[in-house]
Design a protein around this motif. Structure first.
Motif, PDB file in Angstrom:
ATOM      1  N   SER A  61       0.830  -1.206   0.000  1.00  0.00           N
ATOM      2  CA  SER A  61       0.000   0.000   0.000  1.00  0.00           C
ATOM      3  C   SER A  61       0.863   1.253   0.000  1.00  0.00           C
ATOM      4  O   SER A  61       0.542   2.235  -0.683  1.00  0.00           O
ATOM      5  N   VAL A 224      -7.714   5.266  -6.406  1.00  0.00           N
ATOM      6  CA  VAL A 224      -6.642   4.403  -5.884  1.00  0.00           C
ATOM      7  C   VAL A 224      -6.800   4.184  -4.388  1.00  0.00           C
ATOM      8  O   VAL A 224      -6.635   3.057  -3.888  1.00  0.00           O
ATOM      9  N   ILE A 227      -9.353   1.542  -3.640  1.00  0.00           N
ATOM     10  CA  ILE A 227      -8.836   0.178  -3.812  1.00  0.00           C
ATOM     11  C   ILE A 227      -7.959  -0.220  -2.630  1.00  0.00           C
ATOM     12  O   ILE A 227      -8.036  -1.340  -2.119  1.00  0.00           O
ATOM     13  N   TRP A 230     -10.147  -0.950   0.360  1.00  0.00           N
ATOM     14  CA  TRP A 230     -10.761  -2.266   0.167  1.00  0.00           C
ATOM     15  C   TRP A 230      -9.763  -3.374   0.504  1.00  0.00           C
ATOM     16  O   TRP A 230     -10.084  -4.347   1.182  1.00  0.00           O
ATOM     17  N   GLN A 231      -8.534  -3.205   0.044  1.00  0.00           N
ATOM     18  CA  GLN A 231      -7.492  -4.195   0.297  1.00  0.00           C
ATOM     19  C   GLN A 231      -7.255  -4.400   1.790  1.00  0.00           C
ATOM     20  O   GLN A 231      -7.041  -5.517   2.259  1.00  0.00           O
ATOM     21  N   VAL A 237     -15.403   2.170   1.055  1.00  0.00           N
ATOM     22  CA  VAL A 237     -14.744   1.886  -0.217  1.00  0.00           C
ATOM     23  C   VAL A 237     -15.570   2.436  -1.378  1.00  0.00           C
ATOM     24  O   VAL A 237     -15.048   3.141  -2.256  1.00  0.00           O
ATOM     25  N   LEU A 241     -14.607   5.406  -4.193  1.00  0.00           N
ATOM     26  CA  LEU A 241     -14.606   5.154  -5.631  1.00  0.00           C
ATOM     27  C   LEU A 241     -15.569   6.089  -6.364  1.00  0.00           C
ATOM     28  O   LEU A 241     -15.254   6.596  -7.451  1.00  0.00           O
ATOM     29  N   PHE A 419      -2.324   2.636  -9.895  1.00  0.00           N
ATOM     30  CA  PHE A 419      -3.542   1.843 -10.037  1.00  0.00           C
ATOM     31  C   PHE A 419      -3.195   0.363 -10.188  1.00  0.00           C
ATOM     32  O   PHE A 419      -3.824  -0.506  -9.577  1.00  0.00           O
ATOM     33  N   ALA A 422      -1.994  -1.014  -6.805  1.00  0.00           N
ATOM     34  CA  ALA A 422      -3.080  -1.150  -5.825  1.00  0.00           C
ATOM     35  C   ALA A 422      -4.068  -2.237  -6.223  1.00  0.00           C
ATOM     36  O   ALA A 422      -4.460  -3.074  -5.397  1.00  0.00           O
ATOM     37  N   PHE A 423      -4.474  -2.259  -7.492  1.00  0.00           N
ATOM     38  CA  PHE A 423      -5.521  -3.191  -7.910  1.00  0.00           C
ATOM     39  C   PHE A 423      -5.018  -4.637  -7.907  1.00  0.00           C
ATOM     40  O   PHE A 423      -5.709  -5.542  -7.442  1.00  0.00           O
ATOM     41  N   ALA A 426      -4.795  -5.705  -4.306  1.00  0.00           N
ATOM     42  CA  ALA A 426      -6.104  -5.936  -3.694  1.00  0.00           C
ATOM     43  C   ALA A 426      -6.728  -7.236  -4.195  1.00  0.00           C
ATOM     44  O   ALA A 426      -7.296  -8.012  -3.410  1.00  0.00           O
TER      45      ALA A 426
END
Length: 536
Positions: A61, A224, A227, A230-231, A237, A241, A419, A422-423, A426
């Motif tokens: 993160s 970002v 995400i 959420w992670q 979250v 977004l 992105f 992070a994505f 996650a």
């Protein structure tokens, strides 16, 4: 008949070469540190986790957040340099990076890393990059200017190639803290030559688009951060977004309205009237999403699944970085009669092929040698993209606007990187939680109480963990339970990392599809202004 003495009047006269070679070297050193810093964190994940008692997802993160802060503030950083002086922005950027490096040397918690390395260091990068470009333009003339741009660009390329190896070497045989301390020393050397720098005055409009600046931060930051929250299993979250998406839509409308009213804008929406610029910046973003996804999933696989130290992880990643460097160098010089769009298509094709080969390898690989061929394929594809995309994107932009366009290009690339980091991270943790819970519930060895406990722990704190560390945590459990949880961990981790690699694969596929659209567009004319804005 023209006289000999008047013939030269029709020929553009190149400015006389001027500039200090020592300053050129110091600028190249600053760029080297800027790029190496990213590689160092990636190969040092396990060492950082062990030393400060944090989690892999926490460090991941922080890496994503640093890229996000740089992306969100780089356009604002450029304006700060315009208003308050490029030399001052350059110094503040270097100091921000130095603060981050020193904090990493002394850090005892993840909070310290996030505040000082990710946020302050990211802000430093957002000031440093645009200021360096302006200062090169203002401190060098003619051939000396081109050589300096080329030197700084070469420094960045070399840092990207050797960064994993250099970071792994220092981390393994000394300490990751020593590596960051050396960064601070290099920055101190760069700052020692600050008297060589002459400020490059800004003569353009001095109005500030405050609303546009806020909307850009909320847009990129909301997506970002949503995400990342959420992670980490946090709340709000969806709200983050939605805020991010609405802010980006609002930014587009705001810029168009401001431009129509002839008022100052954060960036000129007229840049996006060029189809080449639009498709180029889209491809740049997709390339960086793919790179970000790979550079979080692969180091975690090497350090958490194969339990490699930083040196072994750096060596295992070398085929990716070295092939990228070599192919970019060759393709940049020997593109010949090949269309830039065709080279970009080949680049995304090779990267897609490398990731497709990599996917079935990950669950079966017992050492880094299994990754060599797919990483060379992906690295070669990235090298082709690096050699073409930046110039393709900026070539259609007029010389007076190329600096602004380069800033937008950098922001788009940095956003794509953050992105992707992070994505992919996650998705990896969500997959790990789902599979670990399902496999625990299906187990005939684990008692129901242990199954429920595992499910509840993973619901709030899914984490990639080495078998060695897990064995220590399970020391008080019965041997049969220990063996079963270790088996589940052994099976679940590579599958979760395999799913995470779908993010860079999808980005590469999207880039490949988009490259066919590029083939239908006319090729851009080579632009010296674009090459200089990109570092030669």
């Amino acid at each position: 008949m023209r006289l000999a003495g008047t013939m030269d009047a029709d020929v553009p006269v190149e400015p006389e070469a001027s500039g200090d070679n020592r300053l050129a070297l110091l600028l190249a050193m600053a760029m080297f540190v800027l790029v190496v810093d990213k590689s160092l964190m990636n190969v040092s994940i396990s060492a950082v986790v062990d030393d400060i008692g944090t989690t892999v997802s926490g460090v991941q993160s922080a890496i994503a957040l640093e890229a996000l802060v740089s992306a969100a503030f780089i356009l604002i950083g450029s304006k700060i340099g315009d208003l308050f002086g490029r030399k001052r922005a350059y110094v503040l950027g270097l100091l921000g990076y130095a603060v981050g490096a020193i904090a990493m040397t002394l850090a005892q918690s993840l909070t310290t890393i996030i505040i000082f390395w990710a946020i302050i260091g990211g802000l430093g990068a957002s000031l440093l990059l645009p200021a360096m470009q302006s200062l090169i333009h203002g401190n060098f003339q003619g051939a000396a200017q081109r050589k300096t741009y080329a030197l700084v660009g070469a420094s960045a390329a070399i840092a990207a190639a050797v960064g994993p190896l250099l970071g792994g070497l220092i981390t393994t045989y000394l300490s990751w803290r020593v590596a960051f301390l050396l960064e601070a020393v290099v920055i101190a050397v760069v700052l020692s030559g600050i008297k060589l720098v002459h400020d490059a005055p800004y003569t353009g409009p001095r109005q500030v688009d405050v609303v546009g600046s806020v909307l850009s931060i909320l847009g990129m930051g909301g997506l970002v951060l949503g995400i990342l929250v959420w992670q980490e299993g946090g709340e709000s979250v969806v709200a983050l977004l939605i805020i991010g998406a609405l802010a980006l839509v609002g930014l587009v409308r705001w810029l168009v309205v401001r431009k129509r009213r002839a008022k100052a804008t954060l960036l000129d929406p007229g840049l996006f009237t060029s189809k080449l610029f639009r498709v180029g910046i889209t491809q740049q973003m997709l390339q960086q999403i793919a790179l970000g996804g790979m550079m979080i999933a692969l180091p975690i696989f090497l350090q958490m699944v194969l339990e490699y130290n930083a040196m072994a992880a750096g060596l295992s990643l070398a085929p990716l970085s070295l092939s990228m460097f070599a192919i970019a160098l060759i393709a940049g010089r020997r593109a010949g009669g090949h269309r830039p769009a065709a080279i970009v298509r080949a680049g995304f094709g090779l990267m897609t092929a490398g990731l497709i080969v990599l996917l079935p390898v990950v669950p079966r690989a017992s050492n880094g040698w299994y990754l060599v061929i797919p990483l060379m394929l992906a690295g070669s594809g990235l090298g082709l993209l690096v050699s073409q995309l930046n110039n393709y994107t900026l070539s259609p932009i007029s010389e007076e606007r190329v600096s602004e366009a380069a800033g937008v290009n950098s922001a788009g690339g940095s956003f794509g990187l953050s992105f992707g980091l992070a994505f992919a991270g996650a998705i990896m943790l969500a997959s790990l939680s789902f599979m670990f819970t399902r496999m625990a519930e299906d187990s005939t060895v684990l008692p129901p109480a242990d199954q429920q406990h595992i499910a509840s722990v993973l619901e709030s704190n899914a984490e990639v963990m080495t078998n060695t560390k897990l064995e220590k945590l399970l020391a008080d459990e019965p041997p049969a339970v220990q063996d079963e949880i270790i088996r589940i961990n052994t099976d679940a981790r590579p599958r979760a990392l395999q799913i995470a690699l779908l993010i860079p694969l999808l980005a590469a596929l999207a880039g490949l599809v988009n490259s066919f659209r590029m083939m239908r567009l006319p090729d851009p004319e080579p632009s010296e202004a674009a090459e200089m804005a990109l570092g030669g």
